[in-house]
Design a protein around this motif. Structure first.
Motif, PDB file in Angstrom:
ATOM      1  N   GLY A  29       0.816  -1.211   0.000  1.00  0.00           N
ATOM      2  CA  GLY A  29       0.000   0.000   0.000  1.00  0.00           C
ATOM      3  C   GLY A  29       0.848   1.259   0.000  1.00  0.00           C
ATOM      4  N   VAL A  30       0.426   2.246   0.765  1.00  0.00           N
ATOM      5  CA  VAL A  30       1.064   3.559   0.765  1.00  0.00           C
ATOM      6  C   VAL A  30       2.356   3.565   1.566  1.00  0.00           C
ATOM      7  CG1 VAL A  30      -1.077   4.837   0.421  1.00  0.00           C
ATOM      8  CG2 VAL A  30      -0.323   4.351   2.723  1.00  0.00           C
ATOM      9  N   LEU A  59      -5.761  -3.310   7.005  1.00  0.00           N
ATOM     10  CA  LEU A  59      -4.753  -2.353   6.574  1.00  0.00           C
ATOM     11  C   LEU A  59      -3.742  -2.265   7.704  1.00  0.00           C
ATOM     12  CD1 LEU A  59      -7.146   0.317   5.051  1.00  0.00           C
ATOM     13  CD2 LEU A  59      -5.888  -1.468   3.860  1.00  0.00           C
ATOM     14  N   THR A  60      -2.500  -2.663   7.423  1.00  0.00           N
ATOM     15  CA  THR A  60      -1.513  -2.832   8.478  1.00  0.00           C
ATOM     16  C   THR A  60      -0.098  -2.533   8.005  1.00  0.00           C
ATOM     17  OG1 THR A  60      -0.596  -4.425  10.063  1.00  0.00           O
ATOM     18  CG2 THR A  60      -1.337  -5.294   7.957  1.00  0.00           C
ATOM     19  N   PHE A  66      -4.439  -0.957  11.433  1.00  0.00           N
ATOM     20  CA  PHE A  66      -5.149   0.321  11.482  1.00  0.00           C
ATOM     21  C   PHE A  66      -6.626   0.168  11.112  1.00  0.00           C
ATOM     22  CE2 PHE A  66      -0.697   1.134  10.396  1.00  0.00           C
ATOM     23  CZ  PHE A  66      -0.329   1.861  11.522  1.00  0.00           C
ATOM     24  N   ALA A  67      -6.936  -0.801  10.270  1.00  0.00           N
ATOM     25  CA  ALA A  67      -8.320  -1.119   9.905  1.00  0.00           C
ATOM     26  C   ALA A  67      -8.430  -2.637   9.914  1.00  0.00           C
ATOM     27  CB  ALA A  67      -8.661  -0.554   8.537  1.00  0.00           C
ATOM     28  N   ASN A  68      -9.326  -3.159  10.733  1.00  0.00           N
ATOM     29  CA  ASN A  68      -9.413  -4.601  10.943  1.00  0.00           C
ATOM     30  C   ASN A  68     -10.712  -5.170  10.377  1.00  0.00           C
ATOM     31  OD1 ASN A  68      -8.538  -7.094  12.015  1.00  0.00           O
ATOM     32  ND2 ASN A  68      -9.830  -6.808  13.805  1.00  0.00           N
ATOM     33  N   VAL A  95       1.927   0.864   4.551  1.00  0.00           N
ATOM     34  CA  VAL A  95       0.682   0.334   5.099  1.00  0.00           C
ATOM     35  C   VAL A  95       0.065  -0.492   3.985  1.00  0.00           C
ATOM     36  CG1 VAL A  95      -1.619   0.886   5.979  1.00  0.00           C
ATOM     37  CG2 VAL A  95       0.363   2.237   6.711  1.00  0.00           C
ATOM     38  N   ASP A  96       0.000  -1.797   4.211  1.00  0.00           N
ATOM     39  CA  ASP A  96      -0.393  -2.749   3.183  1.00  0.00           C
ATOM     40  C   ASP A  96      -1.829  -3.230   3.357  1.00  0.00           C
ATOM     41  OD1 ASP A  96       2.251  -2.586   2.230  1.00  0.00           O
ATOM     42  OD2 ASP A  96       2.888  -4.172   3.586  1.00  0.00           O
TER      43      ASP A  96
END
Length: 135
Positions: A29-30, A59-60, A66-68, A95-96
């Motif tokens: 990700g970013v 998103l981790t 961070f988002a589960n 963050v993938d």
């Protein structure tokens, strides 16, 4: 002396367009620089996600999720889903998107994003100006 508001870091959105594989896995990700506080993370598909048995994502950065378990099964294009677990990135990282998929949804394109603040020191050193120099 208080720091001028113009010198303080403000929250920004960092985003990246990604293509998520049709099977469970991890997509890079970013990129996030060191000293960044992540306030939220999310994903917005640019195509509809079909109704399959399971299509969830995390998103981790590998340490903090961070988002589960964002559920994207049978989700319309343009639907934004967000997680709000905050965390500090101490060394440059990414963050993938980690997907768990049961079924055959095909490749899903979309936008992964984070809301972040640079929490590194934001004080600039004083500079000497002509009026400070004695003649």
């Amino acid at each position: 002396m208080a720091i001028s508001q113009s010198l303080r870091s403000k929250a920004v959105v960092i985003e990246k367009a990604v293509s998520l594989a049709a099977t469970s896995g991890t997509t890079v990700g970013v990129a996030v620089p060191a000293g960044t506080l992540i306030l939220a993370a999310g994903f917005e598909p640019s195509v509809a996600v079909p109704d399959v048995t399971t299509y969830t994502m995390d998103l981790t950065d590998g340490t903090t999720v961070f988002a589960n378990d964002l559920n994207f099964d049978d989700t319309a294009a343009g639907t934004i889903k967000v997680g709000t677990t905050a965390g500090l990135i101490t060394a440059a990282d990414t963050v993938d998107v980690v997907t768990t998929i049961s079924g055959s949804p095909g490749v899903i394109t979309g936008r992964v994003f984070i809301v972040a603040v640079d929490v590194n020191e934001s004080v600039r050193p004083a500079a000497e100006v002509d009026r400070d120099v004695l003649a």
